[in-house]
Design a protein around this motif. Structure first.
Motif, PDB file in Angstrom:
ATOM      1  N   ASP A   1      87.703  44.498   6.244  1.00 54.65           N
ATOM      2  CA  ASP A   1      89.135  44.429   6.559  1.00 54.65           C
ATOM      3  C   ASP A   1      90.011  44.681   5.341  1.00 54.65           C
ATOM      4  OD1 ASP A   1      88.593  43.853   9.175  1.00 54.65           O
ATOM      5  OD2 ASP A   1      88.564  41.688   8.877  1.00 54.65           O
ATOM      6  N   GLY A   2      89.391  44.897   4.174  1.00 59.19           N
ATOM      7  CA  GLY A   2      90.162  45.165   2.978  1.00 59.19           C
ATOM      8  C   GLY A   2      90.550  43.902   2.240  1.00 59.19           C
ATOM      9  N   ILE A   3      91.168  44.104   1.071  1.00 59.98           N
ATOM     10  CA  ILE A   3      91.578  42.989   0.219  1.00 59.98           C
ATOM     11  C   ILE A   3      93.069  42.762   0.378  1.00 59.98           C
ATOM     12  CG2 ILE A   3      91.789  42.210  -2.167  1.00 59.98           C
ATOM     13  CD1 ILE A   3      89.251  43.748  -2.800  1.00 59.98           C
ATOM     14  N   GLY A   4      93.471  41.491   0.547  1.00 61.13           N
ATOM     15  CA  GLY A   4      94.868  41.155   0.720  1.00 61.13           C
ATOM     16  C   GLY A   4      95.441  40.470  -0.505  1.00 61.13           C
ATOM     17  N   SER A   5      96.257  39.460  -0.281  1.00 55.85           N
ATOM     18  CA  SER A   5      96.927  38.725  -1.349  1.00 55.85           C
ATOM     19  C   SER A   5      95.920  38.102  -2.318  1.00 55.85           C
ATOM     20  CB  SER A   5      97.797  37.628  -0.726  1.00 55.85           C
ATOM     21  OG  SER A   5      98.323  36.773  -1.711  1.00 55.85           O
ATOM     22  N   PHE A   6      96.319  37.982  -3.584  1.00 58.91           N
ATOM     23  CA  PHE A   6      95.453  37.342  -4.572  1.00 58.91           C
ATOM     24  C   PHE A   6      96.291  36.519  -5.537  1.00 58.91           C
ATOM     25  CE2 PHE A   6      96.780  41.254  -6.600  1.00 58.91           C
ATOM     26  CZ  PHE A   6      96.976  40.894  -7.924  1.00 58.91           C
ATOM     27  N   THR A   7      95.652  35.601  -6.242  1.00 55.85           N
ATOM     28  CA  THR A   7      96.318  34.788  -7.244  1.00 55.85           C
ATOM     29  C   THR A   7      95.332  34.440  -8.353  1.00 55.85           C
ATOM     30  OG1 THR A   7      97.742  32.839  -7.557  1.00 55.85           O
ATOM     31  CG2 THR A   7      95.798  32.555  -6.172  1.00 55.85           C
ATOM     32  N   VAL A   8      95.860  34.124  -9.533  1.00 56.57           N
ATOM     33  CA  VAL A   8      95.035  33.873 -10.708  1.00 56.57           C
ATOM     34  C   VAL A   8      95.123  32.411 -11.116  1.00 56.57           C
ATOM     35  CG1 VAL A   8      94.712  34.408 -13.157  1.00 56.57           C
ATOM     36  CG2 VAL A   8      95.248  36.242 -11.544  1.00 56.57           C
ATOM     37  N   ASP A   9      93.985  31.806 -11.385  1.00 58.31           N
ATOM     38  CA  ASP A   9      93.891  30.452 -11.931  1.00 58.31           C
ATOM     39  C   ASP A   9      93.546  30.595 -13.409  1.00 58.31           C
ATOM     40  OD1 ASP A   9      93.331  27.885 -12.687  1.00 58.31           O
ATOM     41  OD2 ASP A   9      91.710  27.549 -11.256  1.00 58.31           O
ATOM     42  N   GLU A  10      94.592  30.644 -14.249  1.00 60.15           N
ATOM     43  CA  GLU A  10      94.376  30.884 -15.679  1.00 60.15           C
ATOM     44  C   GLU A  10      93.632  29.730 -16.342  1.00 60.15           C
ATOM     45  OE1 GLU A  10      98.030  31.799 -17.593  1.00 60.15           O
ATOM     46  OE2 GLU A  10      98.431  33.575 -16.366  1.00 60.15           O
ATOM     47  N   LYS A  14      89.781  31.985 -13.234  1.00 63.55           N
ATOM     48  CA  LYS A  14      89.276  32.404 -11.943  1.00 63.55           C
ATOM     49  C   LYS A  14      90.309  33.258 -11.204  1.00 63.55           C
ATOM     50  CE  LYS A  14      85.285  30.197 -11.991  1.00 63.55           C
ATOM     51  NZ  LYS A  14      83.988  30.930 -11.942  1.00 63.55           N
ATOM     52  N   LEU A  15      89.800  34.120 -10.349  1.00 68.07           N
ATOM     53  CA  LEU A  15      90.626  34.965  -9.500  1.00 68.07           C
ATOM     54  C   LEU A  15      90.302  34.650  -8.047  1.00 68.07           C
ATOM     55  CD1 LEU A  15      92.541  37.459  -9.156  1.00 68.07           C
ATOM     56  CD2 LEU A  15      90.470  38.873  -9.168  1.00 68.07           C
ATOM     57  N   PHE A  16      91.338  34.333  -7.266  1.00 67.90           N
ATOM     58  CA  PHE A  16      91.180  34.067  -5.838  1.00 67.90           C
ATOM     59  C   PHE A  16      91.819  35.213  -5.062  1.00 67.90           C
ATOM     60  CE2 PHE A  16      90.916  30.012  -7.895  1.00 67.90           C
ATOM     61  CZ  PHE A  16      90.075  29.228  -7.121  1.00 67.90           C
ATOM     62  N   TRP A  17      91.156  35.696  -4.017  1.00 68.84           N
ATOM     63  CA  TRP A  17      91.745  36.757  -3.212  1.00 68.84           C
ATOM     64  C   TRP A  17      91.313  36.638  -1.759  1.00 68.84           C
ATOM     65  CZ3 TRP A  17      87.433  37.504  -6.183  1.00 68.84           C
ATOM     66  CH2 TRP A  17      86.326  38.122  -5.579  1.00 68.84           C
ATOM     67  N   ILE A  18      92.102  37.300  -0.893  1.00 67.63           N
ATOM     68  CA  ILE A  18      91.828  37.317   0.538  1.00 67.63           C
ATOM     69  C   ILE A  18      91.022  38.567   0.860  1.00 67.63           C
ATOM     70  CG2 ILE A  18      92.863  37.442   2.843  1.00 67.63           C
ATOM     71  CD1 ILE A  18      95.356  36.107   1.626  1.00 67.63           C
ATOM     72  N   ALA A  19      89.940  38.387   1.585  1.00 63.49           N
ATOM     73  CA  ALA A  19      89.132  39.516   2.046  1.00 63.49           C
ATOM     74  C   ALA A  19      88.592  39.179   3.424  1.00 63.49           C
ATOM     75  CB  ALA A  19      87.992  39.806   1.076  1.00 63.49           C
ATOM     76  N   GLY A  20      88.930  39.996   4.417  1.00 70.98           N
ATOM     77  CA  GLY A  20      88.490  39.719   5.775  1.00 70.98           C
ATOM     78  C   GLY A  20      89.110  38.435   6.286  1.00 70.98           C
ATOM     79  N   GLN A  21      88.275  37.532   6.791  1.00 68.79           N
ATOM     80  CA  GLN A  21      88.738  36.277   7.351  1.00 68.79           C
ATOM     81  C   GLN A  21      88.579  35.108   6.386  1.00 68.79           C
ATOM     82  OE1 GLN A  21      90.646  37.474  10.007  1.00 68.79           O
ATOM     83  NE2 GLN A  21      90.072  35.483  10.839  1.00 68.79           N
ATOM     84  N   GLY A  22      88.337  35.371   5.106  1.00 70.32           N
ATOM     85  CA  GLY A  22      88.104  34.275   4.174  1.00 70.32           C
ATOM     86  C   GLY A  22      88.729  34.492   2.807  1.00 70.32           C
ATOM     87  N   ILE A  23      88.623  33.445   1.994  1.00 66.48           N
ATOM     88  CA  ILE A  23      89.041  33.491   0.602  1.00 66.48           C
ATOM     89  C   ILE A  23      87.801  33.667  -0.267  1.00 66.48           C
ATOM     90  CG2 ILE A  23      90.159  32.201  -1.261  1.00 66.48           C
ATOM     91  CD1 ILE A  23      92.087  32.960   0.875  1.00 66.48           C
ATOM     92  N   HIS A  24      87.933  34.459  -1.320  1.00 62.06           N
ATOM     93  CA  HIS A  24      86.839  34.654  -2.255  1.00 62.06           C
ATOM     94  C   HIS A  24      87.317  34.298  -3.658  1.00 62.06           C
ATOM     95  CE1 HIS A  24      84.180  36.973   0.568  1.00 62.06           C
ATOM     96  NE2 HIS A  24      85.345  37.049   1.187  1.00 62.06           N
ATOM     97  N   VAL A  25      86.395  33.871  -4.512  1.00 64.43           N
ATOM     98  CA  VAL A  25      86.720  33.499  -5.880  1.00 64.43           C
ATOM     99  C   VAL A  25      85.712  34.150  -6.816  1.00 64.43           C
ATOM    100  CG1 VAL A  25      85.363  31.362  -5.706  1.00 64.43           C
ATOM    101  CG2 VAL A  25      87.136  31.568  -7.469  1.00 64.43           C
ATOM    102  N   ALA A  26      86.179  34.559  -7.991  1.00 65.60           N
ATOM    103  CA  ALA A  26      85.302  35.180  -8.985  1.00 65.60           C
ATOM    104  C   ALA A  26      85.893  34.938 -10.366  1.00 65.60           C
ATOM    105  CB  ALA A  26      85.155  36.675  -8.732  1.00 65.60           C
ATOM    106  N   ASP A  27      85.107  35.237 -11.402  1.00 70.32           N
ATOM    107  CA  ASP A  27      85.631  35.211 -12.754  1.00 70.32           C
ATOM    108  C   ASP A  27      86.694  36.303 -12.896  1.00 70.32           C
ATOM    109  OD1 ASP A  27      83.784  33.217 -13.308  1.00 70.32           O
ATOM    110  OD2 ASP A  27      82.278  34.640 -14.048  1.00 70.32           O
TER     111      ASP A  27
END
Length: 207
Positions: A1-10, A14-27
Protein backbone atom coordinates in the motif's frame (compact mmCIF):
# COMPACT_ATOMS: atom_id res chain seq x y z
CA UNK A 1 0.00 0.00 0.00
CA UNK A 2 3.04 2.27 0.01
CA UNK A 3 4.64 4.41 2.70
CA UNK A 4 2.65 7.17 4.38
CA UNK A 5 3.33 9.65 7.18
CA UNK A 6 6.54 9.31 9.20
CA UNK A 7 8.18 10.88 12.24
CA UNK A 8 11.63 10.84 13.85
CA UNK A 9 12.50 9.96 17.45
CA UNK A 10 15.83 11.76 17.79
CA UNK A 11 16.32 10.77 21.43
CA UNK A 12 16.34 7.06 20.57
CA UNK A 13 17.62 7.47 16.99
CA UNK A 14 14.54 5.79 15.55
CA UNK A 15 12.32 6.38 12.54
CA UNK A 16 8.60 5.54 12.67
CA UNK A 17 6.52 5.33 9.50
CA UNK A 18 3.17 4.13 8.19
CA UNK A 19 3.18 1.24 5.73
CA UNK A 20 0.05 -0.66 4.77
CA UNK A 21 -2.14 -1.23 7.82
CA UNK A 22 0.60 -0.84 10.43
CA UNK A 23 3.38 1.23 11.92
CA UNK A 24 7.00 0.27 11.38
CA UNK A 25 10.13 1.35 13.25
CA UNK A 26 13.80 1.24 12.24
CA UNK A 27 17.13 2.88 12.98
CA UNK A 28 17.64 6.27 11.32
CA UNK A 29 19.83 4.62 8.66
CA UNK A 30 17.00 2.21 7.82
CA UNK A 31 18.57 -0.80 9.52
CA UNK A 32 16.59 -3.28 11.65
CA UNK A 33 13.07 -2.44 10.41
CA UNK A 34 10.41 -3.94 12.69
CA UNK A 35 6.58 -4.01 12.36
CA UNK A 36 4.82 -2.14 15.17
CA UNK A 37 1.06 -2.07 15.80
CA UNK A 38 0.51 -4.10 12.65
CA UNK A 39 -3.00 -5.19 13.65
CA UNK A 40 -4.52 -1.84 14.67
CA UNK A 41 -8.07 -1.28 13.40
CA UNK A 42 -8.72 1.26 10.64
CA UNK A 43 -6.54 2.95 8.07
CA UNK A 44 -3.55 4.56 9.80
CA UNK A 45 -3.10 8.17 8.70
CA UNK A 46 -0.74 9.94 11.12
CA UNK A 47 1.92 8.98 13.66
CA UNK A 48 3.54 11.17 16.35
CA UNK A 49 6.13 10.27 19.00
CA UNK A 50 6.49 11.45 22.60
CA UNK A 51 10.12 10.58 23.34
CA UNK A 52 10.05 11.74 26.96
CA UNK A 53 6.86 9.85 27.74
CA UNK A 54 7.98 6.82 25.71
CA UNK A 55 4.76 6.80 23.69
CA UNK A 56 3.79 6.64 20.03
CA UNK A 57 0.47 8.26 19.05
CA UNK A 58 -1.44 6.92 16.06
CA UNK A 59 -4.36 8.47 14.18
CA UNK A 60 -6.55 6.08 12.18
CA UNK A 61 -9.61 6.66 10.01
CA UNK A 62 -12.00 6.15 12.93
CA UNK A 63 -9.99 6.62 16.14
CA UNK A 64 -6.66 7.53 17.62
CA UNK A 65 -4.67 6.00 20.40
CA UNK A 66 -1.23 5.50 21.82
CA UNK A 67 1.13 2.71 22.78
CA UNK A 68 4.57 2.20 24.25
CA UNK A 69 7.44 2.60 21.81
CA UNK A 70 7.79 -1.19 21.62
CA UNK A 71 4.13 -1.58 20.59
CA UNK A 72 2.80 -2.80 23.93
CA UNK A 73 0.18 -1.12 26.11
CA UNK A 74 -2.19 0.00 23.34
CA UNK A 75 -4.80 2.55 24.48
CA UNK A 76 -7.66 3.94 22.36
CA UNK A 77 -7.98 7.57 23.44
CA UNK A 78 -10.74 8.76 21.11
CA UNK A 79 -12.91 6.47 19.01
CA UNK A 80 -15.70 6.65 16.51
CA UNK A 81 -18.88 7.97 18.15
CA UNK A 82 -20.58 4.65 17.41
CA UNK A 83 -18.31 2.74 19.77
CA UNK A 84 -19.88 4.33 22.85
CA UNK A 85 -17.00 6.64 23.71
CA UNK A 86 -17.71 10.25 24.61
CA UNK A 87 -15.89 13.15 23.05
CA UNK A 88 -16.60 16.41 21.25
CA UNK A 89 -17.47 16.16 17.56
CA UNK A 90 -16.85 13.42 15.03
CA UNK A 91 -13.49 12.27 13.75
CA UNK A 92 -13.05 12.69 10.02
CA UNK A 93 -10.98 10.89 7.43
CA UNK A 94 -7.60 12.62 7.09
CA UNK A 95 -7.86 14.53 10.39
CA UNK A 96 -4.56 15.45 12.01
CA UNK A 97 -3.14 15.30 15.54
CA UNK A 98 -0.43 17.38 17.20
CA UNK A 99 1.42 17.02 20.51
CA UNK A 100 2.20 19.89 22.89
CA UNK A 101 4.55 17.92 25.12
CA UNK A 102 5.82 20.72 27.43
CA UNK A 103 2.21 21.46 28.41
CA UNK A 104 1.11 17.80 28.25
CA UNK A 105 -1.63 18.56 25.72
CA UNK A 106 -2.96 16.81 22.65
CA UNK A 107 -4.69 18.55 19.73
CA UNK A 108 -6.82 16.94 17.04
CA UNK A 109 -9.20 18.06 14.31
CA UNK A 110 -12.88 17.12 14.13
CA UNK A 111 -16.04 17.77 12.18
CA UNK A 112 -17.64 20.72 13.97
CA UNK A 113 -20.75 19.35 15.76
CA UNK A 114 -22.50 22.73 15.43
CA UNK A 115 -21.64 23.35 11.76
CA UNK A 116 -21.67 20.24 9.56
CA UNK A 117 -19.75 22.03 6.79
CA UNK A 118 -16.95 23.22 9.07
CA UNK A 119 -14.13 21.62 11.01
CA UNK A 120 -12.61 22.56 14.33
CA UNK A 121 -9.72 21.83 16.71
CA UNK A 122 -10.08 20.06 20.05
CA UNK A 123 -7.53 20.17 22.87
CA UNK A 124 -7.24 17.62 25.64
CA UNK A 125 -4.77 15.96 27.94
CA UNK A 126 -2.33 13.44 26.49
CA UNK A 127 -4.66 10.64 27.62
CA UNK A 128 -7.56 12.19 25.66
CA UNK A 129 -9.39 13.43 28.75
CA UNK A 130 -10.70 16.94 29.50
CA UNK A 131 -11.26 17.67 25.81
CA UNK A 132 -12.60 21.07 24.76
CA UNK A 133 -13.19 22.61 21.36
CA UNK A 134 -11.13 25.73 20.66
CA UNK A 135 -13.55 28.60 19.94
CA UNK A 136 -13.53 30.83 16.88
CA UNK A 137 -11.59 28.50 14.56
CA UNK A 138 -13.02 27.29 11.23
CA UNK A 139 -10.72 24.87 9.43
CA UNK A 140 -10.43 23.58 5.93
CA UNK A 141 -11.23 19.85 5.82
CA UNK A 142 -8.07 17.74 6.30
CA UNK A 143 -6.14 20.79 7.50
CA UNK A 144 -2.76 19.91 9.02
CA UNK A 145 -2.11 21.35 12.49
CA UNK A 146 1.09 21.97 14.40
CA UNK A 147 1.93 23.45 17.80
CA UNK A 148 4.63 25.94 18.81
CA UNK A 149 4.85 25.17 22.53
CA UNK A 150 7.43 27.86 23.31
CA UNK A 151 5.50 30.58 21.51
CA UNK A 152 2.09 29.38 22.69
CA UNK A 153 0.76 29.18 19.13
CA UNK A 154 -1.08 26.62 17.03
CA UNK A 155 -0.87 26.68 13.24
CA UNK A 156 -3.57 25.50 10.83
CA UNK A 157 -5.16 26.20 7.44
CA UNK A 158 -8.43 28.15 7.56
CA UNK A 159 -11.48 28.33 5.34
CA UNK A 160 -10.79 32.05 4.91
CA UNK A 161 -7.42 31.28 3.34
CA UNK A 162 -8.99 28.78 0.95
CA UNK A 163 -11.69 31.27 0.05
CA UNK A 164 -9.13 34.02 -0.62
CA UNK A 165 -7.21 31.69 -2.91
CA UNK A 166 -10.38 30.76 -4.79
CA UNK A 167 -11.30 34.43 -5.19
CA UNK A 168 -7.86 35.29 -6.59
CA UNK A 169 -8.16 32.39 -9.01
CA UNK A 170 -11.57 33.61 -10.15
CA UNK A 171 -10.27 37.15 -10.73
CA UNK A 172 -7.26 35.84 -12.65
CA UNK A 173 -9.46 33.63 -14.81
CA UNK A 174 -11.87 36.47 -15.55
CA UNK A 175 -9.10 38.88 -16.58
CA UNK A 176 -7.43 36.31 -18.82
CA UNK A 177 -10.48 34.73 -20.50
CA UNK A 178 -12.86 37.69 -20.66
CA UNK A 179 -10.67 40.77 -20.88
CA UNK A 180 -7.86 39.01 -22.77
CA UNK A 181 -5.11 40.31 -20.49
CA UNK A 182 -1.82 38.44 -20.88
CA UNK A 183 -1.62 35.59 -18.30
CA UNK A 184 1.89 36.60 -17.23
CA UNK A 185 0.79 40.17 -16.49
CA UNK A 186 -2.27 38.98 -14.56
CA UNK A 187 -0.30 36.50 -12.48
CA UNK A 188 2.45 38.99 -11.71
CA UNK A 189 -0.05 41.70 -10.81
CA UNK A 190 -1.99 39.38 -8.49
CA UNK A 191 1.24 38.28 -6.82
CA UNK A 192 2.32 41.87 -6.15
CA UNK A 193 -1.12 42.85 -4.80
CA UNK A 194 -1.42 39.82 -2.50
CA UNK A 195 2.17 40.17 -1.26
CA UNK A 196 1.60 43.84 -0.53
CA UNK A 197 -1.61 43.07 1.35
CA UNK A 198 0.12 40.35 3.38
CA UNK A 199 2.98 42.67 4.30
CA UNK A 200 0.51 45.36 5.32
CA UNK A 201 -1.48 43.00 7.52
CA UNK A 202 1.73 41.68 9.09
CA UNK A 203 3.08 45.22 9.49
CA UNK A 204 6.30 44.18 7.76
CA UNK A 205 7.14 41.78 10.57
CA UNK A 206 9.27 38.81 9.53
CA UNK A 207 9.00 35.33 11.00
Amino acid sequence: DGIGSFTVDEAHQKLFWIAGQGIHVADLDGDSPTPLLASITGKIEHVRVDTAGQKVYVRTSNSFGRANLDGTGVEILVGDAQDGSTFIGGLEMGADIALDLPNQKLYWTIEDPTQSTQHAIVRGNLDGSADAQLPGIALVSHSPIDVDSAGGKIYFRTQAGLGAGAFCGFVNGFLITRLRVAPFIVTLGTYLIVRGAAKGLAREQKI
